[in-house]
Design a protein around this motif. Structure first.
Motif, PDB file in Angstrom:
ATOM      1  N   ASN A   1      -7.054  11.059  17.661  1.00 50.72           N
ATOM      2  CA  ASN A   1      -7.508   9.232  17.823  1.00 50.72           C
ATOM      3  C   ASN A   1      -6.882   8.848  19.179  1.00 50.72           C
ATOM      4  N   GLN A   2      -6.709   9.887  20.278  1.00 52.01           N
ATOM      5  CA  GLN A   2      -6.363   8.805  21.709  1.00 52.01           C
ATOM      6  C   GLN A   2      -7.226   8.196  21.701  1.00 52.01           C
ATOM      7  N   TYR A   3      -6.007   6.994  22.524  1.00 54.06           N
ATOM      8  CA  TYR A   3      -6.532   5.681  23.389  1.00 54.06           C
ATOM      9  C   TYR A   3      -5.932   5.350  23.799  1.00 54.06           C
ATOM     10  N   CYS A   4      -6.078   4.699  25.440  1.00 49.20           N
ATOM     11  CA  CYS A   4      -4.996   3.611  25.931  1.00 49.20           C
ATOM     12  C   CYS A   4      -5.475   2.290  26.207  1.00 49.20           C
ATOM     13  N   VAL A   5      -4.637   1.696  25.856  1.00 44.71           N
ATOM     14  CA  VAL A   5      -4.443  -0.157  26.010  1.00 44.71           C
ATOM     15  C   VAL A   5      -3.752  -0.269  27.729  1.00 44.71           C
ATOM     16  N   LYS A   6      -4.348  -1.553  27.591  1.00 39.43           N
ATOM     17  CA  LYS A   6      -3.502  -1.936  28.814  1.00 39.43           C
ATOM     18  C   LYS A   6      -3.109  -3.791  28.109  1.00 39.43           C
ATOM     19  N   ALA A   7      -2.344  -4.115  28.158  1.00 35.57           N
ATOM     20  CA  ALA A   7      -1.176  -5.285  27.364  1.00 35.57           C
ATOM     21  C   ALA A   7      -0.633  -5.882  28.845  1.00 35.57           C
ATOM     22  N   VAL A   8      -1.363  -7.209  28.706  1.00 34.66           N
ATOM     23  CA  VAL A   8      -0.362  -8.687  29.743  1.00 34.66           C
ATOM     24  C   VAL A   8       0.753  -9.422  28.666  1.00 34.66           C
ATOM     25  N   VAL A   9       1.299  -9.016  28.988  1.00 31.80           N
ATOM     26  CA  VAL A   9       2.810  -9.432  28.142  1.00 31.80           C
ATOM     27  C   VAL A   9       3.487 -10.944  28.699  1.00 31.80           C
ATOM     28  N   SER A  10       3.346 -12.546  28.551  1.00 30.64           N
ATOM     29  CA  SER A  10       3.903 -13.511  28.635  1.00 30.64           C
ATOM     30  C   SER A  10       4.147 -14.131  28.150  1.00 30.64           C
ATOM     31  N   GLY A  11       5.694 -15.054  28.378  1.00 29.88           N
ATOM     32  CA  GLY A  11       6.645 -15.306  27.904  1.00 29.88           C
ATOM     33  C   GLY A  11       7.591 -15.167  29.148  1.00 29.88           C
TER      34      GLY A  11
ATOM     35  N   ALA B   1       5.659   0.680  31.844  1.00 29.24           N
ATOM     36  CA  ALA B   1       5.750  -0.935  32.215  1.00 29.24           C
ATOM     37  C   ALA B   1       6.301  -1.090  33.237  1.00 29.24           C
ATOM     38  N   SER B   2       5.771  -2.439  33.817  1.00 29.58           N
ATOM     39  CA  SER B   2       6.175  -3.226  35.255  1.00 29.58           C
ATOM     40  C   SER B   2       6.191  -4.958  35.018  1.00 29.58           C
ATOM     41  N   ASN B   3       7.054  -5.178  36.055  1.00 30.59           N
ATOM     42  CA  ASN B   3       7.584  -6.791  36.201  1.00 30.59           C
ATOM     43  C   ASN B   3       5.820  -7.253  37.188  1.00 30.59           C
ATOM     44  N   LEU B   4       4.976  -8.340  36.508  1.00 30.82           N
ATOM     45  CA  LEU B   4       4.373  -8.604  37.526  1.00 30.82           C
ATOM     46  C   LEU B   4       4.828  -9.719  38.234  1.00 30.82           C
ATOM     47  N   THR B   5       4.020 -10.291  39.662  1.00 31.58           N
ATOM     48  CA  THR B   5       5.033 -11.388  40.060  1.00 31.58           C
ATOM     49  C   THR B   5       5.127 -12.517  39.517  1.00 31.58           C
ATOM     50  N   ASN B   6       3.794 -12.630  38.790  1.00 23.93           N
ATOM     51  CA  ASN B   6       3.710 -14.518  38.179  1.00 23.93           C
ATOM     52  C   ASN B   6       4.739 -14.815  36.976  1.00 23.93           C
ATOM     53  N   GLY B   7       5.868 -13.397  36.690  1.00 29.84           N
ATOM     54  CA  GLY B   7       6.310 -13.213  35.651  1.00 29.84           C
ATOM     55  C   GLY B   7       6.499 -12.697  34.475  1.00 29.84           C
ATOM     56  N   ASP B   8       4.792 -12.039  34.395  1.00 30.30           N
ATOM     57  CA  ASP B   8       4.579 -11.220  33.139  1.00 30.30           C
ATOM     58  C   ASP B   8       5.004  -9.754  33.248  1.00 30.30           C
TER      59      ASP B   8
ATOM     60  N   GLU C   1       3.322  -5.725  32.620  1.00 29.85           N
ATOM     61  CA  GLU C   1       2.258  -5.268  32.239  1.00 29.85           C
ATOM     62  C   GLU C   1       2.466  -3.867  31.180  1.00 29.85           C
ATOM     63  N   VAL C   2       1.918  -3.676  29.975  1.00 31.76           N
ATOM     64  CA  VAL C   2       2.292  -2.233  29.829  1.00 31.76           C
ATOM     65  C   VAL C   2       0.617  -1.316  29.413  1.00 31.76           C
ATOM     66  N   THR C   3       0.564  -0.211  30.382  1.00 27.01           N
ATOM     67  CA  THR C   3      -0.429   0.600  29.883  1.00 27.01           C
ATOM     68  C   THR C   3       0.151   2.129  28.951  1.00 27.01           C
ATOM     69  N   VAL C   4      -0.202   1.530  28.024  1.00 27.48           N
ATOM     70  CA  VAL C   4       0.103   2.621  26.880  1.00 27.48           C
ATOM     71  C   VAL C   4      -0.989   3.535  26.163  1.00 27.48           C
ATOM     72  N   CYS C   5      -0.847   5.398  25.958  1.00 25.98           N
ATOM     73  CA  CYS C   5      -1.868   5.764  25.581  1.00 25.98           C
ATOM     74  C   CYS C   5      -1.061   6.538  24.284  1.00 25.98           C
ATOM     75  N   GLY C   6      -1.959   6.957  23.356  1.00 23.44           N
ATOM     76  CA  GLY C   6      -1.436   7.980  22.760  1.00 23.44           C
ATOM     77  C   GLY C   6      -1.965   7.917  21.192  1.00 23.44           C
ATOM     78  N   GLU C   7      -2.295   8.085  19.642  1.00 22.40           N
ATOM     79  CA  GLU C   7      -2.599   7.791  18.840  1.00 22.40           C
ATOM     80  C   GLU C   7      -2.612   6.436  18.487  1.00 22.40           C
ATOM     81  N   LYS C   8      -4.021   6.193  18.619  1.00 26.19           N
ATOM     82  CA  LYS C   8      -4.284   4.649  18.195  1.00 26.19           C
ATOM     83  C   LYS C   8      -3.793   4.345  17.200  1.00 26.19           C
ATOM     84  N   GLU C   9      -2.843   4.778  15.880  1.00 31.46           N
ATOM     85  CA  GLU C   9      -2.062   4.440  15.357  1.00 31.46           C
ATOM     86  C   GLU C   9      -1.065   3.873  15.507  1.00 31.46           C
ATOM     87  N   LYS C  10      -0.285   4.363  16.608  1.00 22.82           N
ATOM     88  CA  LYS C  10       0.784   4.268  17.317  1.00 22.82           C
ATOM     89  C   LYS C  10       0.853   3.268  18.846  1.00 22.82           C
TER      90      LYS C  10
END
Length: 90
Positions: free
Chosen positions: A2-12, A36-43, A45-54
């Motif tokens: 069950n492999q998939y990818c998501v992109k997350a933008v983390v703020s704070g 994982a990368s820093n964005l210019t607005n201070g957030d 961005e994380v792109t992660v791929c693998g087994e859904k549960e993980k």
């Protein structure tokens, strides 16, 4: 599998607190790939791929982050599968 990818933008307060490096450590512990990368607005961005549960475990951790972080929001969107080699930070 069950492999998939998501992109997350983390703020704070997520830059200058070791957030990307802790994400990398957690992702590697879970055998996930992406980046994982820093964005210019201070957030961060994380792109992660693998087994859904993980991937879900990492997403849950993003709400906490390292001790010095103060996460206020995590925006998640699905992403096309990409076969990254390891987990990198910019």
């Amino acid at each position: 599998m069950n492999q998939y990818c998501v992109k997350a933008v983390v703020s704070g307060r997520v830059q200058g607190v070791g957030f990307r490096y802790d994400v990398k450590k957690r992702a590697e512990e879970l055998s996930l790939t992406g980046h994982a990368s820093n964005l210019t607005n201070g957030d961060v961005e994380v792109t992660v791929c693998g087994e859904k549960e993980k991937v879900d475990q990492l997403i849950e951790w993003l709400w906490q982050g390292p001790p010095a972080a103060q996460v206020t929001q995590v925006q998640i969107e699905s992403s096309d599968w990409h076969d990254y080699s390891g987990f990198k930070t910019d």
